[in-house]
Design an enzyme around this catalytic site. Structure first.
Site, short mmCIF file in Angstrom:
data_model
loop_
_atom_site.label_atom_id
_atom_site.label_comp_id
_atom_site.label_asym_id
_atom_site.label_seq_id
_atom_site.Cartn_x
_atom_site.Cartn_y
_atom_site.Cartn_z
N SER A 60 0.79 -1.25 -0.03
CA SER A 60 -0.25 -0.03 0.06
C SER A 60 0.91 1.28 0.00
O SER A 60 0.29 2.22 -0.82
CB SER A 60 -0.87 0.11 1.17
N ARG A 84 -14.03 -6.70 -10.75
CA ARG A 84 -14.23 -5.82 -9.35
C ARG A 84 -14.86 -4.78 -9.85
O ARG A 84 -14.71 -4.22 -10.51
CB ARG A 84 -12.80 -5.90 -8.73
N GLN A 86 -9.02 2.22 -0.46
CA GLN A 86 -8.99 2.60 -1.96
C GLN A 86 -9.72 3.41 -2.44
O GLN A 86 -9.64 4.40 -3.29
CB GLN A 86 -9.07 1.39 -2.78
N ASP A 110 -6.95 -8.09 4.96
CA ASP A 110 -6.29 -9.07 3.87
C ASP A 110 -5.77 -10.01 4.61
O ASP A 110 -5.25 -11.11 3.79
CB ASP A 110 -5.10 -7.96 3.43
N LYS A 160 -12.58 -9.35 -3.64
CA LYS A 160 -11.16 -8.92 -3.45
C LYS A 160 -10.78 -9.74 -4.85
O LYS A 160 -11.66 -10.09 -5.79
CB LYS A 160 -10.39 -9.54 -2.21
C1 S3P Z 1 -5.56 -1.45 0.17
C2 S3P Z 1 -6.77 -1.45 0.60
C3 S3P Z 1 -7.63 -2.46 0.99
C4 S3P Z 1 -6.94 -3.78 0.73
C5 S3P Z 1 -6.12 -3.73 -0.41
C6 S3P Z 1 -5.04 -2.70 -0.47
C7 S3P Z 1 -5.02 -0.08 -0.28
O1 S3P Z 1 -8.60 -2.66 -0.11
O2 S3P Z 1 -7.65 -4.99 0.59
O3 S3P Z 1 -5.21 -4.93 -0.54
O4 S3P Z 1 -3.73 0.04 -0.58
O5 S3P Z 1 -5.58 0.98 -0.18
P1 S3P Z 1 -10.22 -1.93 0.18
O6 S3P Z 1 -9.75 -0.53 0.23
O7 S3P Z 1 -10.93 -1.88 -0.99
O8 S3P Z 1 -10.60 -2.51 1.39
#
Ligand code: S3P
Length: 445
Positions: free
Chosen positions: A15, A116, A161, A324, A351
């Protein structure tokens, strides 16, 4: 019997690596990203940014130098689509930046990413004034951006996200944008933007009554004139990658593993709380004076085999803090006495694969007592997991975290390196290219 011992540096945080690339690209000045994650997903972000005219020095190692182009990027040559590969973070976060650009871009991805949901970002970006055409709510996505207007947005899902997409778009919008979410999701974007000189305000409120829980909101006033590079970003190890070793270490008799410099951002450490509640022996040491509140906290974690693990209940408020890690938590639960229950986790269904269905299917094949719910699963333990070479291979569904979780399950089942019994186990390279090599380096007989 095998056991695991040693000291490792788990893969750098995925991230934070994505955000470091994107935010330094739209900043002024040069940023050196140290301990960058060279995984398939982060390299997708890097290539998209290069296609948008950002000069990035990449010598193939863990250090990347980004020459910030400022907030306004260049259209990709001859309107070529940007390819996000398997990466939801690339597609969703980049969309926020593209919504502020004065040109049209098309975003595509692989088969998994193309299945997705994208309306969760398309809707709010349209409210801000961008034109976003999805393909039935999915990729390919066409974004025509420009000057945006601020919104006050109440997100139905706690998603970093979605939040990051809106905050990045808010840099280009007139007025104060507020993003609200039902629980706090990882806050790396907020921390990094403030390191680049952007002012954000946030608040956490406790709700009482029928929808009890904590709500989170964050605001940013735009248009932000410029983002200023802090010069250097040091990426800690990814706690989501460390999680596989934490579970293996706690459940395989005789094991003891030290994990160095792991990110300990409190919006990511749900796995540590859960393992501690299960009774796992986990020690954390944080070097003095290293952690600045606006940057990312990190420290060393030592996990030792823990006899007599107990089942736990994980509900909706805790889910974003360990989203995750749920597949590998299911693996840990097979070794814990009692019934572990996970609820409020329907996000797992969207996911890289439907991670509820996938983990239930695959762990059942090797002896787990695991049941599927619409929004989670339950696991009864402890059970003896077993998988024989002549049995049908396990299925990773091309999902990196499924592959690595199953590799841990097979180790618990006593197999030394039978990850080859997992179909497409190599997909771990999406977030952890050296996973199997690191795992093997810890195995002792
Ligand atoms: C992430 C947010 C998560 C996570 C993904 C990485 C990010 O997703 O599952 O692996 O880097 O912001 P969501 O924000 O859709 O839950």
């Amino acid at each position: 019997m095998i056991y695991l011992t040693g000291e490792i540096h788990p893969a750098p945080d995925k991230s934070i690596s994505h955000r470091a690339l994107m935010i330094s690209s739209i900043a002024e000045g040069k940023t050196t990203i140290k301990n960058f994650l060279r995984s398939d997903d982060c390299l997708s972000t890097l290539k998209c940014l290069q296609a948008l005219g950002v000069e990035i020095e990449d010598a193939g190692g863990k250090e990347i130098i980004v020459h910030g182009k400022g907030k306004f990027l260049s259209p990709p040559a001859s309107g070529a689509p940007l390819y996000a590969g398997n990466s939801g973070t690339t597609a969703r976060l980049l969309s926020g930046i593209l919504a502020g650009q004065n040109f049209k871009t098309t975003l595509t991805g692989d088969a998994s990413l193309s299945s997705r949901p994208m309306n969760r970002i398309a809707r709010p970006l349209e409210m801000m004034g961008a034109t976003v055409k999805t393909t039935d709510g999915k990729l390919p996505l066409e974004i025509s951006g420009g000057r945006l207007k601020a919104i006050d947005y109440d997100s139905p899902v706690a998603s970093a996200q979605v939040k990051s997409c809106i905050l990045l778009a808010a840099l280009y919008a007139d007025g104060k944008t507020t993003f609200r979410e039902p629980q706090i999701s990882r806050d790396h974007t907020e921390r990094m933007l403030s390191n680049f000189g952007v002012r954000l305000t946030s608040s956490v409120t406790d709700n009482h009554g029928p929808s009890a829980g904590t709500r989170y909101s964050v605001s940013l006033t735009g248009p932000v004139k410029k983002l200023v590079s802090p010069g250097e970003i040091l990426v800690p190890a990814d706690i989501s990658s460390a999680a596989f070793f934490l579970v293996a270490g706690a459940t395989i008799p005789g094991s003891r593993i030290k994990l160095k410099n792991v990110g300990l951002n409190p919006t990511r450490t749900g796995i540590l709380s859960v393992l501690k509640r299960m009774g796992a022996a986990i020690k954390i040491s944080i070097p003095d004076g290293k952690n600045h509140p606006d940057s990312e906290p990190s420290g060393d974690i030592t996990v030792s085999y823990s006899h007599g693990l107990r089942a736990v209940t994980i509900d909706k408020d805790e889910i974003p803090l360990l989203i995750d890690e749920l597949p590998v938590i299911a693996v840990a639960a097979t070794q814990a006495a009692g019934e572990t229950i996970v609820k409020g986790a329907s996000e797992l269904r969207v996911k890289e694969t439907d991670r509820i269905k996938s983990i239930v299917n695959e762990l059942s094949k090797i002896g787990a007592e695991i049941k599927e719910f619409p929004d989670g699963f339950s696991v009864k333990g402890p059970v003896k997991l077993s998988h024989k070479r002549n049995q049908a291979p396990l299925e990773s569904y091309g999902d990196h975290r499924m592959a690595m979780s199953l590799a841990v399950a097979l180790l618990i089942a006593g197999g030394e390196d039978n990850f080859q019994d997992i179909k497409n186990y190599e997909c771990a390279s999406v977030s952890y290219p050296d996973f199997y090599k690191t795992l093997k380096s810890l195995i002792k007989k």
